[in-house]
Each structure stands twice: as structure tokens, then as C-alpha cells.
Design a protein around this motif. Sequence first.
Motif, mmCIF file in Angstrom:
data_model
loop_
_atom_site.group_PDB
_atom_site.id
_atom_site.type_symbol
_atom_site.label_atom_id
_atom_site.label_comp_id
_atom_site.label_asym_id
_atom_site.label_seq_id
_atom_site.Cartn_x
_atom_site.Cartn_y
_atom_site.Cartn_z
ATOM 1 N N GLU A 93 0.803 -1.216 0.000
ATOM 2 C CA GLU A 93 0.000 0.000 0.000
ATOM 3 C C GLU A 93 0.839 1.271 0.000
ATOM 4 O OE1 GLU A 93 -2.203 -3.312 2.123
ATOM 5 O OE2 GLU A 93 -0.173 -2.468 2.140
ATOM 6 N N LEU A 114 -3.126 -8.320 2.267
ATOM 7 C CA LEU A 114 -3.272 -6.891 2.021
ATOM 8 C C LEU A 114 -4.332 -6.289 2.939
ATOM 9 C CD1 LEU A 114 -3.210 -6.828 -1.897
ATOM 10 C CD2 LEU A 114 -1.311 -6.398 -0.321
ATOM 11 N N THR A 115 -3.987 -5.187 3.600
ATOM 12 C CA THR A 115 -4.969 -4.500 4.440
ATOM 13 C C THR A 115 -5.897 -3.625 3.608
ATOM 14 O OG1 THR A 115 -3.364 -2.736 4.843
ATOM 15 C CG2 THR A 115 -3.453 -4.520 6.449
ATOM 16 N N ASP A 116 -5.424 -3.155 2.451
ATOM 17 C CA ASP A 116 -6.222 -2.286 1.588
ATOM 18 C C ASP A 116 -5.903 -2.631 0.132
ATOM 19 O OD1 ASP A 116 -7.476 -0.261 0.166
ATOM 20 O OD2 ASP A 116 -6.939 1.317 1.590
ATOM 21 N N PRO A 117 -6.578 -3.635 -0.440
ATOM 22 C CA PRO A 117 -6.263 -4.056 -1.807
ATOM 23 C C PRO A 117 -6.373 -2.935 -2.831
ATOM 24 C CG PRO A 117 -7.639 -5.687 -0.731
ATOM 25 C CD PRO A 117 -7.603 -4.499 0.172
ATOM 26 N N ALA A 118 -7.347 -2.040 -2.675
ATOM 27 C CA ALA A 118 -7.504 -0.954 -3.643
ATOM 28 C C ALA A 118 -6.299 -0.019 -3.601
ATOM 29 C CB ALA A 118 -8.792 -0.182 -3.366
ATOM 30 N N ALA A 119 -5.816 0.304 -2.401
ATOM 31 C CA ALA A 119 -4.635 1.160 -2.284
ATOM 32 C C ALA A 119 -3.411 0.466 -2.870
ATOM 33 C CB ALA A 119 -4.392 1.519 -0.817
ATOM 34 N N ALA A 120 -3.298 -0.838 -2.640
ATOM 35 C CA ALA A 120 -2.172 -1.575 -3.206
ATOM 36 C C ALA A 120 -2.213 -1.564 -4.732
ATOM 37 C CB ALA A 120 -2.184 -3.008 -2.683
ATOM 38 N N ARG A 122 -3.568 0.694 -6.642
ATOM 39 C CA ARG A 122 -3.208 2.047 -7.108
ATOM 40 C C ARG A 122 -1.701 2.280 -7.006
ATOM 41 N NH1 ARG A 122 -7.965 3.284 -4.138
ATOM 42 N NH2 ARG A 122 -6.724 4.009 -2.363
ATOM 43 N N GLU A 123 -1.094 1.781 -5.948
ATOM 44 C CA GLU A 123 0.356 1.930 -5.798
ATOM 45 C C GLU A 123 1.112 1.169 -6.884
ATOM 46 O OE1 GLU A 123 3.102 3.296 -3.108
ATOM 47 O OE2 GLU A 123 1.751 4.438 -4.386
ATOM 48 N N ARG A 168 -13.570 -10.185 -7.295
ATOM 49 C CA ARG A 168 -13.278 -8.956 -6.551
ATOM 50 C C ARG A 168 -11.873 -8.446 -6.865
ATOM 51 N NH1 ARG A 168 -14.517 -4.149 -5.151
ATOM 52 N NH2 ARG A 168 -13.607 -3.435 -3.181
ATOM 53 N N VAL A 172 -11.050 -4.763 -8.470
ATOM 54 C CA VAL A 172 -10.231 -3.766 -7.775
ATOM 55 C C VAL A 172 -9.059 -3.326 -8.651
ATOM 56 C CG1 VAL A 172 -8.597 -3.485 -5.858
ATOM 57 C CG2 VAL A 172 -10.881 -4.409 -5.432
#
Length: 247
Positions: A93, A114-120, A122-123, A168, A172
Amino acid sequence: MAPTAYDAQAAADYRAAREIPREGLTAWRETIAETAGLRPGMTVLDVGAGTGGFATAFRDWFGVRVLAVEPAAAMRALIPAGDGIEALDGRAEALPVPDASADAAWLGSVLHHLTDPAAAARELRRALRPGAPVLIRNTFPGRCERDLRVRFFPETARGIDDYPGLGRVTEVFADAGFGRTVLLRSLPQESAPTLAAYAGRLRRDADSKLRALPDEAYARGLERLRRAAEADPREPATSWMDLLVLA
């Protein structure tokens, strides 16, 4: 992606029990070569690199430079840094690399951490050059029947049910700019030349799925594994996982 609490012994046990021997990864090498277009001099981002098994494989197979990102200090200390591999403290992330600095990204058994798949996602889009692929090696719910642990410890399938589902994950990553599914394929990996050898290298504490089992379920699984090894002493310990490639 939160760092798991590993001390030096736990990290060493993980490497001994969980890293797949290079000779057991032939199908992975061939499929990645067909799919990713990696060439000497390119840069691969290995996210959640663990103790560096795949980082060294990518370097040796394709002559690439590997940026091995791992949040657990004890695991990171075992990555063979130098000679084409740079070990970095970081997480999916918040990747410690410049924009558009890599030609591909590898996530090996990382999605469910992953704690935040969407943030990962994007990174990864930020860190990769335009059009560069993300290669995801993972077990997905509903697709784990050929996992060795599920075969002998069937209760572990319930833990996989909590993993991010294939639909999912693709959604994402599409939202982050990886809208094309290049490949989805189940591939074999040989953890040991025989089931008996596999049983000998099992480390319950090094595997979150096995660690979560009640003692009775773990004991039953070990007995199943030992009986199978006696029934066919030459059967290799072959498991299957999915390779999902997005671009």
C-alpha cells in the motif's frame, strides 16, 4: 499489507518449509516467460518478497533486476540482496519506489495479507510503467481443490474461503487501471520430490493455514499424509496454484 510478527527462527523456518525448490517451478518459469516478456536489464517489483525465493528465481531465470519489498525485518534479512536484488522495507500500500520505475510486478501469496487491496492496486499502477503487467500467484476461493494442504488438511479450505475472490480482485485492479486479464491458469509446483520428504519439511508454525487448525485436525492431516506417502513412496508432493496476470 501489515508486517507479520516474525523473529529470526520463524523466518528461517518459513524459508525451510515454504519456499518451493527451484526445480519444482518449471511450469511457473515457462508460463511467466511466455506471458510477461521479461528481458535482461528490466526491473521487477517483488511485493511481499518473504525470504527472497522468487526474487532470486526471477533474477536467475530472466536476468532482471529485482526490487524485493518486504515489511517483516526478519524475513527481509534473509533476502540475498546484492547482485541484482535490492531488499526494501515497505508494503504494497506504500511502495518505496519512484513512479514508473518497474517493468512488471510479482505478488506471490500476498493478496490475502493486504490491508487495503484498492490502495495496493493504485500503488502498483503508480510504480509500474504504462502497460506493465502484474503477476499474481495465489489461491482463490473455490479453486483450491488441488492444494496439497487442502488435500491432506481439508479444514484449511475454510480459511481460503476468506481470501479475496477472483472477481473482486480483478474488479479492484481494473479500477486502478489494470483492466485486461492477460492470463488465468492453474500451475503445478513440486514442493518436494516425495510426499515423505514433504512431511519431513512441514513446519506448522511457518504456515498460517496449518497454524489455525485445532491440534486434532492437524494430527489427522499428518496421519493422512503419512499413509499416502507409504502407499506410494514415489509420488511427488505436487500442489497447484493460480497465476493471474493483469495489465
